[in-house]
Scaffold this motif. Sequence first.
Motif, PDB file in Angstrom:
ATOM      1  N   LEU A  11       0.864  -1.080   0.209  1.00 33.98           N
ATOM      2  CA  LEU A  11      -0.150  -0.041   0.110  1.00 33.98           C
ATOM      3  C   LEU A  11       0.894   1.407   0.024  1.00 33.98           C
ATOM      4  CD1 LEU A  11      -2.734   1.340   0.261  1.00 33.98           C
ATOM      5  CD2 LEU A  11      -2.437   1.071   2.753  1.00 33.98           C
ATOM      6  N   ARG A  38      -0.355  -6.150 -15.526  1.00 38.51           N
ATOM      7  CA  ARG A  38      -1.194  -5.851 -14.310  1.00 38.51           C
ATOM      8  C   ARG A  38      -2.324  -5.986 -14.634  1.00 38.51           C
ATOM      9  NH1 ARG A  38      -0.438   0.853 -13.709  1.00 38.51           N
ATOM     10  NH2 ARG A  38      -1.680   1.497 -15.534  1.00 38.51           N
ATOM     11  N   ALA A  40      -6.379  -4.755 -12.957  1.00 34.89           N
ATOM     12  CA  ALA A  40      -7.164  -4.009 -11.898  1.00 34.89           C
ATOM     13  C   ALA A  40      -8.403  -4.519 -11.701  1.00 34.89           C
ATOM     14  CB  ALA A  40      -6.921  -2.430 -12.549  1.00 34.89           C
ATOM     15  N   PRO A  41      -8.935  -4.542 -10.605  1.00 36.78           N
ATOM     16  CA  PRO A  41     -10.149  -5.205 -10.218  1.00 36.78           C
ATOM     17  C   PRO A  41     -11.072  -4.973 -11.280  1.00 36.78           C
ATOM     18  CG  PRO A  41      -9.323  -3.959  -8.330  1.00 36.78           C
ATOM     19  CD  PRO A  41      -8.281  -3.586  -9.360  1.00 36.78           C
ATOM     20  N   PRO A  88      -3.650   6.465  -8.081  1.00 36.10           N
ATOM     21  CA  PRO A  88      -4.821   5.601  -7.626  1.00 36.10           C
ATOM     22  C   PRO A  88      -4.836   4.302  -8.905  1.00 36.10           C
ATOM     23  CG  PRO A  88      -5.348   7.582  -6.976  1.00 36.10           C
ATOM     24  CD  PRO A  88      -4.231   7.912  -7.790  1.00 36.10           C
ATOM     25  N   THR A  91      -3.369   1.147  -9.299  1.00 35.83           N
ATOM     26  CA  THR A  91      -3.787  -0.013  -8.334  1.00 35.83           C
ATOM     27  C   THR A  91      -4.211  -1.285  -9.113  1.00 35.83           C
ATOM     28  OG1 THR A  91      -4.497   1.468  -6.605  1.00 35.83           O
ATOM     29  CG2 THR A  91      -5.527  -0.946  -6.637  1.00 35.83           C
ATOM     30  N   ALA A  92      -3.276  -2.375  -8.720  1.00 33.75           N
ATOM     31  CA  ALA A  92      -3.698  -3.653  -9.614  1.00 33.75           C
ATOM     32  C   ALA A  92      -2.753  -4.709  -8.971  1.00 33.75           C
ATOM     33  CB  ALA A  92      -3.343  -3.401 -11.122  1.00 33.75           C
ATOM     34  N   GLN A 119       0.158  -7.579  -5.042  1.00 31.96           N
ATOM     35  CA  GLN A 119      -0.618  -6.615  -5.078  1.00 31.96           C
ATOM     36  C   GLN A 119      -0.131  -5.018  -4.937  1.00 31.96           C
ATOM     37  OE1 GLN A 119      -4.437  -6.402  -5.360  1.00 31.96           O
ATOM     38  NE2 GLN A 119      -4.113  -4.387  -5.594  1.00 31.96           N
ATOM     39  N   VAL A 120      -0.498  -4.343  -5.757  1.00 33.48           N
ATOM     40  CA  VAL A 120      -0.037  -2.909  -5.494  1.00 33.48           C
ATOM     41  C   VAL A 120      -1.486  -2.000  -5.345  1.00 33.48           C
ATOM     42  CG1 VAL A 120       0.876  -0.781  -6.464  1.00 33.48           C
ATOM     43  CG2 VAL A 120       1.891  -2.963  -6.771  1.00 33.48           C
ATOM     44  N   THR A 121      -1.727  -1.218  -4.183  1.00 29.52           N
ATOM     45  CA  THR A 121      -2.704  -0.565  -4.040  1.00 29.52           C
ATOM     46  C   THR A 121      -2.099   0.962  -3.618  1.00 29.52           C
ATOM     47  OG1 THR A 121      -3.881  -2.365  -2.850  1.00 29.52           O
ATOM     48  CG2 THR A 121      -4.684  -0.280  -2.565  1.00 29.52           C
ATOM     49  N   VAL A 122      -2.761   1.740  -4.457  1.00 32.39           N
ATOM     50  CA  VAL A 122      -2.417   3.088  -4.512  1.00 32.39           C
ATOM     51  C   VAL A 122      -3.493   4.061  -3.733  1.00 32.39           C
ATOM     52  CG1 VAL A 122      -1.473   5.243  -5.502  1.00 32.39           C
ATOM     53  CG2 VAL A 122      -0.731   3.116  -6.278  1.00 32.39           C
ATOM     54  N   SER A 123      -3.540   4.473  -2.670  1.00 35.18           N
ATOM     55  CA  SER A 123      -4.636   5.002  -2.049  1.00 35.18           C
ATOM     56  C   SER A 123      -4.088   5.964  -0.805  1.00 35.18           C
ATOM     57  CB  SER A 123      -5.584   4.102  -1.411  1.00 35.18           C
ATOM     58  OG  SER A 123      -6.646   4.482  -0.668  1.00 35.18           O
TER      59      SER A 123
END
Length: 124
Positions: A11, A38, A40-41, A88, A91-92, A119-123
Motif C-alpha cells: 500500500l 497488471r 486492475a479489479p 490510484p 492499483t492492480a 498486489q499494489v494499492t495506491v490510496s
Amino acid sequence: QVQLAESGGGLVHPGGSLRLSCEASLRTISGYAAGWFRQAPGKGREFVATINWAGSTTYYSASVEGRFTISRDNARNTVDLQMTELKPDDTAVYYCAVATTTYTSNVEADYRYWGQGTQVTVSS
C-alpha cells in the motif's frame, strides 16, 4: 520450466514509489525477454513494461512511460520494476512474465512463464 516469484507490492500513497522484484528459479532467464503486466479489479490484464534479453532495450505502455523503469540483472536472474509518481489508477495485481523471444514484446501470447502476482494499492 521457470518459476517466477514477485515481491515488493503493498500500500502506498498517491505520488509515492514502490520497487517490485521478480526472481526466477529452476532455470536461467538471461536469454529471454521479460515483462510486467497488471490487472486492475474488474478489468483484463494489461501490458506495463518489457525488457529485452540483454537489458539494452525497454518499452512501456503510454500510461506508465516516464514514471516506471524496468531493469534486469541476468547474473541474479531477476527483473525489477521501479514505480514512481504512483496514482490510484496504478492499483492492480502486478505480474512478472518471461517471454519465448529475446526481443521486447507487449503481447501476452509471447510470454510463456508467469508469476503469481503481487498486489499494489495506491490510496490515500
